[in-house]
Motif scaffolding. Sequence first.
Motif, PDB file in Angstrom:
ATOM      1  N   LEU A  88       4.433   9.613   3.800  1.00 45.20           N
ATOM      2  CA  LEU A  88       4.102  10.034   2.444  1.00 45.20           C
ATOM      3  C   LEU A  88       2.757   9.579   1.888  1.00 45.20           C
ATOM      4  CD1 LEU A  88       5.230  10.737  -0.305  1.00 45.20           C
ATOM      5  CD2 LEU A  88       5.829   8.504  -0.967  1.00 45.20           C
ATOM      6  N   ASP A  89       2.103  10.554   1.456  1.00 49.75           N
ATOM      7  CA  ASP A  89       0.614  10.066   0.963  1.00 49.75           C
ATOM      8  C   ASP A  89       0.653  10.158  -0.334  1.00 49.75           C
ATOM      9  OD1 ASP A  89      -0.388   9.635   3.510  1.00 49.75           O
ATOM     10  OD2 ASP A  89      -1.535  11.535   3.617  1.00 49.75           O
ATOM     11  N   THR A 129       8.147  -1.345  10.890  1.00 50.73           N
ATOM     12  CA  THR A 129       7.404  -0.791  11.841  1.00 50.73           C
ATOM     13  C   THR A 129       6.539   0.644  11.270  1.00 50.73           C
ATOM     14  OG1 THR A 129       9.006   0.823  12.949  1.00 50.73           O
ATOM     15  CG2 THR A 129       8.780  -1.436  13.880  1.00 50.73           C
ATOM     16  N   GLY A 130       5.566   1.093  11.956  1.00 51.24           N
ATOM     17  CA  GLY A 130       4.811   2.298  11.206  1.00 51.24           C
ATOM     18  C   GLY A 130       3.751   1.752  10.265  1.00 51.24           C
ATOM     19  N   SER A 131       2.831   2.552   9.455  1.00 57.00           N
ATOM     20  CA  SER A 131       1.644   2.048   8.769  1.00 57.00           C
ATOM     21  C   SER A 131       1.952   2.165   7.367  1.00 57.00           C
ATOM     22  CB  SER A 131       0.478   2.344   9.319  1.00 57.00           C
ATOM     23  OG  SER A 131       0.206   3.551   8.716  1.00 57.00           O
ATOM     24  N   VAL A 132       1.651   1.270   6.502  1.00 54.69           N
ATOM     25  CA  VAL A 132       1.377   1.314   5.356  1.00 54.69           C
ATOM     26  C   VAL A 132       0.085   0.630   4.652  1.00 54.69           C
ATOM     27  CG1 VAL A 132       2.361   0.875   2.771  1.00 54.69           C
ATOM     28  CG2 VAL A 132       3.993   0.759   4.707  1.00 54.69           C
ATOM     29  N   THR A 133      -0.677   1.729   4.218  1.00 54.12           N
ATOM     30  CA  THR A 133      -2.194   1.231   3.763  1.00 54.12           C
ATOM     31  C   THR A 133      -2.401   1.754   2.500  1.00 54.12           C
ATOM     32  OG1 THR A 133      -2.935   3.192   4.682  1.00 54.12           O
ATOM     33  CG2 THR A 133      -3.097   1.447   6.048  1.00 54.12           C
ATOM     34  N   LEU A 134      -3.006   0.897   1.770  1.00 50.25           N
ATOM     35  CA  LEU A 134      -3.587   1.010   0.216  1.00 50.25           C
ATOM     36  C   LEU A 134      -4.984   1.063   0.654  1.00 50.25           C
ATOM     37  CD1 LEU A 134      -2.637   1.194  -2.690  1.00 50.25           C
ATOM     38  CD2 LEU A 134      -3.042  -1.389  -2.861  1.00 50.25           C
ATOM     39  N   GLU A 135      -5.685   2.130   0.137  1.00 46.44           N
ATOM     40  CA  GLU A 135      -7.058   2.432   0.209  1.00 46.44           C
ATOM     41  C   GLU A 135      -7.605   2.102   1.620  1.00 46.44           C
ATOM     42  OE1 GLU A 135      -8.908   0.376  -3.278  1.00 46.44           O
ATOM     43  OE2 GLU A 135      -8.959   2.509  -4.242  1.00 46.44           O
ATOM     44  N   GLY A 136      -6.882   2.503   2.644  1.00 47.14           N
ATOM     45  CA  GLY A 136      -7.174   2.168   3.906  1.00 47.14           C
ATOM     46  C   GLY A 136      -6.853   0.789   4.520  1.00 47.14           C
ATOM     47  N   GLN A 137      -6.373  -0.102   3.607  1.00 47.64           N
ATOM     48  CA  GLN A 137      -6.504  -1.416   4.015  1.00 47.64           C
ATOM     49  C   GLN A 137      -4.620  -1.565   4.398  1.00 47.64           C
ATOM     50  OE1 GLN A 137      -8.651  -4.331   3.704  1.00 47.64           O
ATOM     51  NE2 GLN A 137      -9.968  -2.690   3.872  1.00 47.64           N
ATOM     52  N   THR A 138      -4.274  -2.223   5.431  1.00 48.94           N
ATOM     53  CA  THR A 138      -2.790  -2.561   5.639  1.00 48.94           C
ATOM     54  C   THR A 138      -2.620  -3.514   4.601  1.00 48.94           C
ATOM     55  OG1 THR A 138      -3.178  -2.131   7.932  1.00 48.94           O
ATOM     56  CG2 THR A 138      -1.059  -3.223   7.384  1.00 48.94           C
ATOM     57  N   ILE A 139      -1.088  -3.244   4.143  1.00 49.16           N
ATOM     58  CA  ILE A 139      -0.688  -4.092   3.181  1.00 49.16           C
ATOM     59  C   ILE A 139      -0.223  -5.480   3.859  1.00 49.16           C
ATOM     60  CG2 ILE A 139       1.186  -4.640   1.603  1.00 49.16           C
ATOM     61  CD1 ILE A 139       1.102  -1.556   0.808  1.00 49.16           C
ATOM     62  N   GLU A 189      -8.383  11.890  -3.950  1.00 44.91           N
ATOM     63  CA  GLU A 189      -8.104  10.825  -2.691  1.00 44.91           C
ATOM     64  C   GLU A 189      -7.133  10.454  -2.483  1.00 44.91           C
ATOM     65  OE1 GLU A 189     -11.532   7.539  -2.785  1.00 44.91           O
ATOM     66  OE2 GLU A 189     -12.215   9.246  -3.836  1.00 44.91           O
ATOM     67  N   VAL A 190      -6.723   9.848  -1.318  1.00 46.04           N
ATOM     68  CA  VAL A 190      -5.541   9.165  -0.949  1.00 46.04           C
ATOM     69  C   VAL A 190      -5.544   7.769  -1.135  1.00 46.04           C
ATOM     70  CG1 VAL A 190      -3.902   8.719   1.039  1.00 46.04           C
ATOM     71  CG2 VAL A 190      -4.902  11.028   0.761  1.00 46.04           C
ATOM     72  N   MET A 191      -4.726   7.464  -2.091  1.00 41.95           N
ATOM     73  CA  MET A 191      -4.572   6.049  -2.430  1.00 41.95           C
ATOM     74  C   MET A 191      -3.714   5.296  -1.660  1.00 41.95           C
ATOM     75  SD  MET A 191      -5.158   3.373  -4.580  1.00 41.95           S
ATOM     76  CE  MET A 191      -5.795   3.810  -6.350  1.00 41.95           C
ATOM     77  N   LEU A 192      -2.505   5.732  -1.495  1.00 38.45           N
ATOM     78  CA  LEU A 192      -1.599   4.937  -0.705  1.00 38.45           C
ATOM     79  C   LEU A 192      -1.175   5.986   0.491  1.00 38.45           C
ATOM     80  CD1 LEU A 192       0.398   2.530  -0.462  1.00 38.45           C
ATOM     81  CD2 LEU A 192       2.144   4.006  -1.561  1.00 38.45           C
ATOM     82  N   SER A 193      -1.154   5.439   1.763  1.00 37.61           N
ATOM     83  CA  SER A 193      -0.595   6.310   2.961  1.00 37.61           C
ATOM     84  C   SER A 193       0.402   5.465   3.712  1.00 37.61           C
ATOM     85  CB  SER A 193      -1.742   6.592   3.821  1.00 37.61           C
ATOM     86  OG  SER A 193      -1.507   7.278   4.826  1.00 37.61           O
ATOM     87  N   ILE A 194       1.717   6.189   3.759  1.00 40.70           N
ATOM     88  CA  ILE A 194       2.655   5.624   4.709  1.00 40.70           C
ATOM     89  C   ILE A 194       2.971   6.498   5.710  1.00 40.70           C
ATOM     90  CG2 ILE A 194       5.264   4.972   4.416  1.00 40.70           C
ATOM     91  CD1 ILE A 194       4.864   4.813   1.363  1.00 40.70           C
TER      92      ILE A 194
END
Lengths: 295, 258
Positions: free
Chosen positions: B30-31, B63-73, B3-8
């Motif tokens: 980076l995933d 700018t861009g998106s950084v999400t931890l378990e789908g939630q924006t930080i 599973e992807v934990m962190l998605s940048i």
Amino acid sequence: MSNGVEMVVKSAKTVREAHDYTGTAPFSASNKQKRAYSVRTKTLLSDWAAGAAIPVAVIVLWQLGGSAGWISPEFLPAPWSILSAFAGLAASGELLHHLGVSIGRAGLGYVIGGVLGLLFGVLTGLFRKAEYLLDPSVQVLRLVPHLAIAPLIILWFGFGEVSKVAIILSGAFFPLYINTFMGIRSVDNKLFEVARVLGFGPLQKLHRLILPAALPGILLGLRLSMAVAWIGLVVAELIGSSSGVGFLINEAKQNSNTEVIFVGIIIFAIVGKLIDSLFRVIERKLLHWRDSYQG
Amino acid sequence: MGEVMLSIAQLNKSFDTAGGQVKALHEVNLDVQQGEFITVIGPSGCGKSTLLRIVAGLDTGYTGSVTLEGQTIGGPGIDKGFIFQEHRLFPWLTVEKNIASDLPLSRQDVRQKVDELIELVKLTGFEKAYPRELSGGMAQRVAIARALLRNPKILLLDEPFGALDAFTRAHMQAVLLEIWRKNRTTMIFVTHDIDEAVFLGNRVVILEPRPGKIRKIVPVDLPYPRKKTTTSFQELRLRVLNVFEKVEELELTDGAGI
């Protein structure tokens, strides 16, 4: 402190560090502690003796000069006659009464001034808006020698207790205010980042980070405020009072009772020093975690 | 894993300086899988610390998106453990109180967890010691235990062993790998030491500077525990070094200096 103690502490530390790599290391410095104890008392005594050498020599010379008749007793009474004056005042209970009155005044002024100083210091230290609002005014008032406003205070409040406490508190306020403010502002910004990462709330930040980190400054402020309160007390009592150690001195001056003036001065010195020492002990207890140069 | 934990995604970050805007990160993607150990390496000024601080929620304005378990930080918090280069312990607290920090040790579960962590980071016997009594490596282990107490989803380490000597550093790497083996915490570990990056990571992310962007991601499929002396380790190390040298050449021809 002494080299001996420092060395023992250091060697205990290296022992622990050596154990560290194996993972399990209980504190094991008990056999060294006994030796450290006798070393410590010995060095403490010699440190103390070094500090006492000059006063003792002065007193001996002074007494010799007085006994030989080289110094007039009205100008500078010999230590022995000061001591007997002291014994007389102590025996009659007069000294204790005046000292009690003085300490009560100084204590009340110190507590009120200190609480206000701490409160304002915390406010201006924590909030920049409060700093901009309050600090300039406080700094202007701070630069007025607080003894210069004593006549004004007496004009307003008369010669009663209120004016005396007001003079003392107006002096005690500033050192604590400034050192609390500086203490809070010198908290390492990096630790604030840690507090953010650990998710501290505002109250936790105050209680877990800001106050402990500012404690050295606050304690220094408490000590300096005490000293200023003590000076304020003397002035307040010399200006006009019917009791207290300052009154004792003033009355002795009018009667050319030089010994009693000395008794008063010595009482101020000794009690002041005792209170200061008490603060130092508290400081050492509360700040033992600090890793600073001990000389 | 899996599973992807962190998605940048398409992450860009600029700083305003006296000389104008400086681009710190450019189009970073980076995933990170759950339980993965990512090491990030690059020369000074490549934005590796900035990347980590953005993930931690300490730096914003990107700018861009950084999400931890789908939630924006949204900001810093206990789900993202952070280890700084310096230990940053509270000097007025003992080891055990530093680990507990805002939680009371009188609570049964806190006490138990603190004791477990002290054992995990091998500091048994030092519970009551103050930070000034600890060596650099020991203090950094306390900092790791403090971050782990809150069961973070991800542990972010910003050159945590950079100030330690070679022996202590090797020891700390072993301790960290053991913690990772036991807890399976997702790790992002920033370093400037190629050996360290290859020794620890499942993948090594190589950044290049000005603007900071990902040059290459090198997977390290060597089994743990790794040995730095094996030829397969040395081969991988050389591969990373090759990329790294190209990055440095690039930097020198740019005339930027380090």
